[in-house]
Design a protein around this motif. Structure first.
Motif, PDB file in Angstrom:
ATOM      1  N   ARG A 117       3.183  12.006  -3.223  1.00  0.00           N
ATOM      2  CA  ARG A 117       2.485  12.779  -2.199  1.00  0.00           C
ATOM      3  C   ARG A 117       1.347  11.988  -1.526  1.00  0.00           C
ATOM      4  N   ALA A 118       0.521  11.341  -2.335  1.00  0.00           N
ATOM      5  CA  ALA A 118      -0.634  10.630  -1.769  1.00  0.00           C
ATOM      6  C   ALA A 118      -0.175   9.506  -0.841  1.00  0.00           C
ATOM      7  N   GLU A 119       0.876   8.820  -1.261  1.00  0.00           N
ATOM      8  CA  GLU A 119       1.371   7.665  -0.506  1.00  0.00           C
ATOM      9  C   GLU A 119       1.961   8.101   0.838  1.00  0.00           C
ATOM     10  N   ILE A 120       2.854   9.066   0.807  1.00  0.00           N
ATOM     11  CA  ILE A 120       3.515   9.480   2.054  1.00  0.00           C
ATOM     12  C   ILE A 120       2.499  10.110   3.011  1.00  0.00           C
ATOM     13  N   GLU A 121       1.528  10.848   2.449  1.00  0.00           N
ATOM     14  CA  GLU A 121       0.541  11.491   3.327  1.00  0.00           C
ATOM     15  C   GLU A 121      -0.370  10.460   3.988  1.00  0.00           C
ATOM     16  N   LYS A 122      -0.613   9.378   3.288  1.00  0.00           N
ATOM     17  CA  LYS A 122      -1.405   8.300   3.890  1.00  0.00           C
ATOM     18  C   LYS A 122      -0.589   7.633   5.002  1.00  0.00           C
ATOM     19  N   LEU A 123       0.686   7.420   4.745  1.00  0.00           N
ATOM     20  CA  LEU A 123       1.515   6.710   5.728  1.00  0.00           C
ATOM     21  C   LEU A 123       1.688   7.494   7.018  1.00  0.00           C
ATOM     22  N   TYR A 124       2.016   8.779   6.910  1.00  0.00           N
ATOM     23  CA  TYR A 124       2.230   9.519   8.156  1.00  0.00           C
ATOM     24  C   TYR A 124       0.920  10.025   8.744  1.00  0.00           C
ATOM     25  N   GLY A 125      -0.092  10.194   7.890  1.00  0.00           N
ATOM     26  CA  GLY A 125      -1.301  10.880   8.326  1.00  0.00           C
ATOM     27  C   GLY A 125      -2.401  10.005   8.892  1.00  0.00           C
ATOM     28  N   GLN A 126      -2.247   8.691   8.795  1.00  0.00           N
ATOM     29  CA  GLN A 126      -3.311   7.808   9.288  1.00  0.00           C
ATOM     30  C   GLN A 126      -2.756   6.773  10.251  1.00  0.00           C
ATOM     31  N   TYR A 127      -3.576   6.418  11.233  1.00  0.00           N
ATOM     32  CA  TYR A 127      -3.247   5.260  12.051  1.00  0.00           C
ATOM     33  C   TYR A 127      -3.358   4.024  11.172  1.00  0.00           C
ATOM     34  N   SER A 128      -2.374   3.146  11.250  1.00  0.00           N
ATOM     35  CA  SER A 128      -2.486   1.824  10.633  1.00  0.00           C
ATOM     36  C   SER A 128      -3.656   1.077  11.244  1.00  0.00           C
ATOM     37  N   ALA A 129      -4.194   0.104  10.515  1.00  0.00           N
ATOM     38  CA  ALA A 129      -5.112  -0.841  11.148  1.00  0.00           C
ATOM     39  C   ALA A 129      -4.325  -1.617  12.211  1.00  0.00           C
ATOM     40  N   PRO A 130      -5.029  -2.180  13.216  1.00  0.00           N
ATOM     41  CA  PRO A 130      -4.326  -2.838  14.330  1.00  0.00           C
ATOM     42  C   PRO A 130      -3.311  -3.903  13.899  1.00  0.00           C
ATOM     43  N   ALA A 131      -3.613  -4.689  12.890  1.00  0.00           N
ATOM     44  CA  ALA A 131      -2.658  -5.717  12.449  1.00  0.00           C
ATOM     45  C   ALA A 131      -1.755  -5.200  11.338  1.00  0.00           C
ATOM     46  N   GLY A 132      -1.850  -3.908  11.041  1.00  0.00           N
ATOM     47  CA  GLY A 132      -0.995  -3.321  10.015  1.00  0.00           C
ATOM     48  C   GLY A 132      -1.737  -3.142   8.706  1.00  0.00           C
ATOM     49  N   ASN A 133      -1.075  -2.447   7.817  1.00  0.00           N
ATOM     50  CA  ASN A 133      -1.580  -2.138   6.491  1.00  0.00           C
ATOM     51  C   ASN A 133      -2.004  -3.402   5.730  1.00  0.00           C
ATOM     52  N   GLN A 134      -3.194  -3.367   5.139  1.00  0.00           N
ATOM     53  CA  GLN A 134      -3.727  -4.561   4.467  1.00  0.00           C
ATOM     54  C   GLN A 134      -2.864  -4.979   3.279  1.00  0.00           C
TER      55      GLN A 134
END
Lengths: 397, 397
Positions: free
Chosen positions: B43-60
């Motif tokens: 749950r935490a992972e999928i909600e972070k993925l759909y629920g937040q804008y990535s950083a401009p160069a992508g996920n750290q």
């Protein structure tokens, strides 16, 4: 744009009221997460979504379902040919602006007209060289001691044969302005007369996420290009949206998009299709999402109004969205300086200046505004508004 | 591009050997689908993925993990600052070409040099007005009665101060050409001398999906921009990829991309991160994906070679990818006509002409080639190759 990166990096104590990220509302997350679980457990469905290129205008089922929804809900005369899946409104507007207007110096149409500024700051970065911004001054209506509202100044609106498109956000980002149906009809009419479409960016608007605090159905005509996004539903990571336009414009859009991206990404469109075909989208928007932000806005604005009662500050009438647009008239320093002072105090807002796209620099109003996001937890919102109010009261002392 | 839409629409009986869609390989689908199930249940992972804008160069995390993988596997001196998440190679190349070359007539650098044609047809649609293609003729090496190979003709390669980038696909789409390390070093050197990067589009190449039929590690230097894609891993619906380049170029790329898209989409990057951090990616590519396509290519090419033994036709040496590039020398009619005749017989191929980007029209070779995808079920592949061979044998009669 850089603010987004900066805010992501900024330390935990900073209260970030500068960005446009939606709040992770619990009730909507539950809906989305369970749709993802269903999808992942439907082997055939998920394998089709990740394993195939979408058709250029997007998945046919999504286009059918959305057209059906719009026909049924608003009586619009639209079919799937009027709908295309996009990679979000920003990406879609890049295609639209440059497809309609150039990007060639010698293009016949080389101006995008924004009939009411302040307007979304991201638009100007989407214009390739050769494409110009026209952004005439609006008129300012003082509603009462605490509120004001921008109005389109039709005496300054000139749509010509050079106009590639007339574009506005509804509700507007940053000001939460809602254009009346009469004004939209008028803009549509004068655009259409010169062969230019009226683009309505409904990122915060109707029919979804429908963060609008009054009865206000979306406007559409064959000359309108309506942009819908999943981001403010709470799904910004999926980079997904839709456009509704005439079949000719949809075909041109898909062709240009295919050159750029080969195909739109498919996960977001699937989630939306499920929300629409299960009849869940309207309830989600009106009962969950809109109510959530309306309460935030009501709390923050009344606190701000009472704290700033002895200053000449006014808030823009809050028609929708999750921002407060604050005008600090006769502020003794620039809005950008206010932004810097607030940042030092630990609260990030968006300085207003950049939202006045390409405006003549001698309009002092353009340097007296800030945009405040209310998409925050209550405690942070409370502290943030307090810090902002204190700083401003100090400034006028 | 239009072929993609057309092939999607074409009737079920047509054998589509024209597109670039990967085959839905069962063993890799099982890996991906189970990763999606895990993701949806976290749950935490999928909600972070759909629920937040990535950083401009992508996920750290993705940037860290990929840099670590490249350091460990190839000894490259790269950190997360060398990596950015993209929305696929096509979208990334649009940004790169126009960022490096300016879409402006007056830009200092206004040419993209393709050192070896035929080259991917989609590139030319990515060039905004003002940006020109340079695509000098290669030399043709006859390997034997059945095979030939293109070689970069260095006497025709002129990198100048006007060159924005030197760009090639490795293995090449359409011909399956593998450039030797010596040639890549040479191209890199002469590009770097004039301040232009060497762009290597590794959509079919190393380190993943690594559809390469010999030992051939990816090439990289601080002057190289390496593009990696998830599409030919079997994940084209996710529209996701990565670039590896100098930190300065990554920063410029992210800035330009953010203007266009706000943020990259996040699902594909997550799936890749899991494949890399579990150490699953190499086995998946070498044991499952590469083997699968190598068998298809081996079957189809040997059948084609024996069927065309009495014609002057030759296949390009198959270094990688899933296409056969067939040269019908002295064909009594144009390659486009061959395409049409084959279509009538129920098999769609890609006519070769368009892959010779911007070439002088008097080179007859450019109108004697077709590209045949082997990413098909065995029975269709068998019938398709038979129909193609029959038509060509007829043509020479």
């Amino acid at each position: 744009m850089d603010d987004l990166a900066e805010a992501n990096k900024s330390n935990q104590d900073t209260i970030n009221m500068g960005g446009g990220s939606p709040f992770p509302i619990k009730a909507s997350r539950e809906v989305y997460t369970s749709l993802f679980q269903e999808l992942a457990n439907s082997r055939a469905e998920i394998e089709k979504l990740y394993g195939q290129y979408s058709a250029p205008a997007g998945n046919q089922e999504t286009r059918d379902k959305l057209a059906g929804y719009l026909r049924k809900k608003f009586g619009w005369n639209v079919s799937s040919e009027h709908v295309a899946v996009t990679n979000g409104n920003q990406a879609a507007l890049f295609v639209l602006f440059n497809m309609l207007g150039g990007p060639n110096e010698s293009a016949e149409r080389n101006e995008i007209l924004f009939p009411l500024i302040p307007e979304y700051v991201g638009y100007q970065n989407l214009l390739l060289p050769g494409l110009k911004v026209r952004a005439p001054k609006p008129s300012i209506q003082i509603l009462n001691d605490h509120l004001f509202e921008y109005r389109v100044d039709f005496s300054r609106i000139q749509v010509t044969e050079k106009t590639a498109a007339v574009c506005l956000s509804q509700p507007s980002n940053p000001a939460g302005k809602i254009h009346s149906e009469t004004d939209l009809k008028k803009l549509d009419y004068i655009s259409n007369e010169k062969g230019a479409p009226l683009i309505i960016d409904s990122a915060y608007g109707a029919p979804f996420p429908n963060i609008i605090f009054s009865e206000c159905p979306p406007y559409w005509s064959e000359n309108t290009i309506l942009l819908l996004s999943l981001s403010k539903l709470g799904l910004p990571g999926l980079r997904s949206g839709l456009i509704v336009a005439s079949p000719e414009r949809i075909a041109a859009f898909s062709k240009f998009s295919t050159s750029l991206n080969l195909a739109p990404n498919s996960i977001g469109a699937h989630i939306l299709t499920e929300l629409v075909s299960r009849g869940a989208i309207d309830h989600l928007c009106s009962q969950t999402i809109c109510n959530f932000y309306q309460e935030k806005i009501a709390f923050a604005s009344s606190k701000l109004i009472s704290s700033l009662a002895d200053t000449p500050c006014r808030l823009h009438h809050m028609g929708g969205g999750f921002f407060i647009w604050l005008w600090c008239e006769h502020l003794p320093f620039l809005g950008r300086e206010l932004y810097s002072r607030l940042k030092t105090k630990g609260v990030v807002v968006a300085p207003g200046e950049e939202f006045f796209l390409g405006l003549e620099p001698d309009w002092s109003h353009g340097r007296e505004c800030i945009r405040i996001s209310c998409a925050l937890p209550d405690t942070q919102l409370n502290v943030g508004i307090e810090l902002i109010a204190d700083e401003i009261v100090d400034a006028y002392r």
